[in-house]
Design a protein around this motif. Structure first.
Motif: not given
Lengths: 264, 241
Positions: B144-166
């Motif tokens: 219950r405590i972890i889900i909000p920051p975990l969700g933010n992490a996944f949101n960030g990861l979807m954008k960070t995944s663009s680095l794989a283009s390099v």
């Protein structure tokens, strides 16, 4: 009491020479206690005297630094003969703890489970009791503590007194050999103390073996077979309620009792 | 000159849509790897044993202390020098996943530490072993405590995944760049890519909302009663004025 009658009784808890340190602080200085089947032992004494710590060594929630606690004749935390381990495994100790029920000052109900789930949790998860059997037993226990109508409530929706009664039902669901109560009414509003003490009194009358740490002197007088006065990590005096409360021999006991009786 | 027709054309281009799907798949895969590693590292960091705590702390220190872009390049172009040859997809999954794990370890650890000590003790007192205590009592509450920051992490990861283009993984950004090189509609095509990322993160925030509500169901009803009480208080205040 003569030696002859003692031998016939069954010792459920047998603690010998229990010592406990927290850092430099010598909290328990060699505590001995034998609790026989069906007996209610109440431990009183000033705060910081080691009462709760001693209670917590009885189920090894705090492991003693020396000394031994036996439950129904088995020494807790001691590996079987021939084992190479210095202490019993986590699984082994957990298995031994099933026999000891514990009720905490702060209730500690599992906050993500309903009252019914709290009571069923131990049998289902630990004893592998079939859910249908555990369910019937849990409902019976909730009725026993007068909360049959609260089975679907979460702890946050219950009053302190109700939470503590669910906690008692949760401990009873494991069908323990002995129940430990660690200041069960100290965190309650005054109007809720009575309902919890009543459940405990009922239990004692049904023959449950109990060790109770409390400041409720009236409860001790009514329910206890034996009262221990504990201070500075030692048992200073013990006796039947009428002896210890009516005519305490030790000056420390006397002044402590005068103080708590005055408050009440 | 802005060209609406091109924008509307590329917005349902199968080439870019596939890229978005690859970005999503890469993010989900890296998140799963990160969750497993993060859970292990979090448990190790909370252990009483030093030899378990130290390597986990080292892992978190190393991967949180260096840029994920550098890590990706090292894994894909550096490791072959040591005879470790990983494909593009494997490199990206491992790089993003291992990096994510270091962050998730800290999130998971803080969630577990936020569960009151009494919950552990009550579980132990009814005879639960350590793993069972974690699984049945502690983790559901930590969640219950972890889900909000975990969700933010996944949101960030979807954008960070663009680095794989390099490292030339043909995910959404890489495909966008490749398309721009032949079609020259720079603004239109990049805005399509941005739009896709926005769709992904928006859909995720809806899902995250559901997950949060589900994990909070034991406290949710309490919150409604509080709201009703508040409403009653406001009502009586209005009536009395």
């Amino acid at each position: 009491m003569t030696q002859g009658t003692e031998d016939k009784r069954v010792a459920v808890v047998d603690a010998r020479g229990v010592h406990k340190y927290f850092g430099q602080n010598h909290v328990l200085k060699g505590v001995d206690l034998t609790v026989y089947k069906g007996e209610v032992v109440v431990i009183i004494g000033p705060s910081g005297g080691g009462k709760s710590t001693f209670l917590r060594t009885i189920n090894h929630l705090d492991r003693p630094d020396s000394g031994e606690v036996c439950i129904n004749g088995t020494a807790l935390g001691v590996p079987p003969k021939g084992s190479r381990r210095a202490t019993l495994s986590d699984a082994g100790l957990s298995r031994q703890r099933r026999q000891v029920g514990m009720v905490f000052q702060q209730f500690n109900l599992f906050s993500h489970m309903t009252a019914l789930e709290n009571v069923m949790c131990g049998p289902v998860q630990v004893l592998k009791t079939p859910r249908t059997v555990a369910l019937v037993d849990a409902k019976r226990l909730l009725a026993l503590v007068g909360l049959a109508d609260k089975e679907a409530s979460y702890p946050a929706q219950l009053s302190g007194g109700q939470q503590q009664r669910v906690a008692i039902a949760r401990a009873l669901a494991m069908h323990p050999a002995v129940m430990l109560f660690d200041e069960p009414t100290s965190a309650l509003d005054p109007e809720m103390v009575g309902e919890v003490l009543k459940v405990m009194l009922d239990l004692s009358e049904q023959g449950m073996t109990m060790v109770v740490v409390t400041h409720e002197v009236q409860f001790a007088r009514k329910a206890a077979d034996r009262i221990l006065f504990m201070e500075e990590g030692r048992i200073i005096e013990e006796g039947r309620p009428e002896e210890l409360m009516g005519n305490p021999r030790n000056e420390r006991t006397r002044s402590f009792l005068r103080m708590v009786m005055g408050e009440a | 000159m802005w060209d609406w027709a091109s924008f509307l054309h590329y917005i349902h281009s199968p080439y870019l849509l596939t890229g978005a799907a690859i970005s999503l798949g890469l993010s989900v895969g890296a998140m799963l790897i990160g969750l497993v590693l993060g859970l292990i590292a979090a448990m190790m960091r909370m252990s009483e044993r030093r030899w378990l705590r130290l390597p986990a702390s080292g892992y978190v220190w190393l991967f949180r202390g260096t840029p994920v872009l550098v890590q990706l390049i090292i894994i894909y172009t550096g490791l072959p020098q040591l005879g470790i040859q990983l494909g593009v997809v494997a490199s990206a999954l491992i790089g993003l996943g291992v990096n994510e794990g270091a962050y998730l370890a800290e999130i998971i650890r803080s969630g577990v530490l936020a569960v009151p000590k009494g919950q552990f003790e009550a579980a132990r007192a009814i005879g639960m072993t350590w793993p069972k205590t974690m699984r049945v009592v502690v983790m559901p509450q930590a969640l219950r405590i972890i889900i909000p920051p975990l969700g933010n992490a996944f949101n960030g990861l979807m954008k960070t995944s663009s680095l794989a283009s390099v490292i030339s993984l043909e995910e959404l950004l890489r495909r966008t760049e490749l398309l721009v090189q032949v079609q020259f509609k720079v603004l239109e095509i990049f805005l399509v890519a941005a739009f896709y990322y926005l769709v992904l993160t928006t859909v995720w925030s809806v899902i995250q909302g559901w997950l949060e509500a589900y994990a909070s169901r034991s406290v949710a009803e309490d919150r409604t009663t509080r709201r009703t009480k508040l409403a009653a208080a406001v009502e009586s205040a209005v009536l009395s004025s």
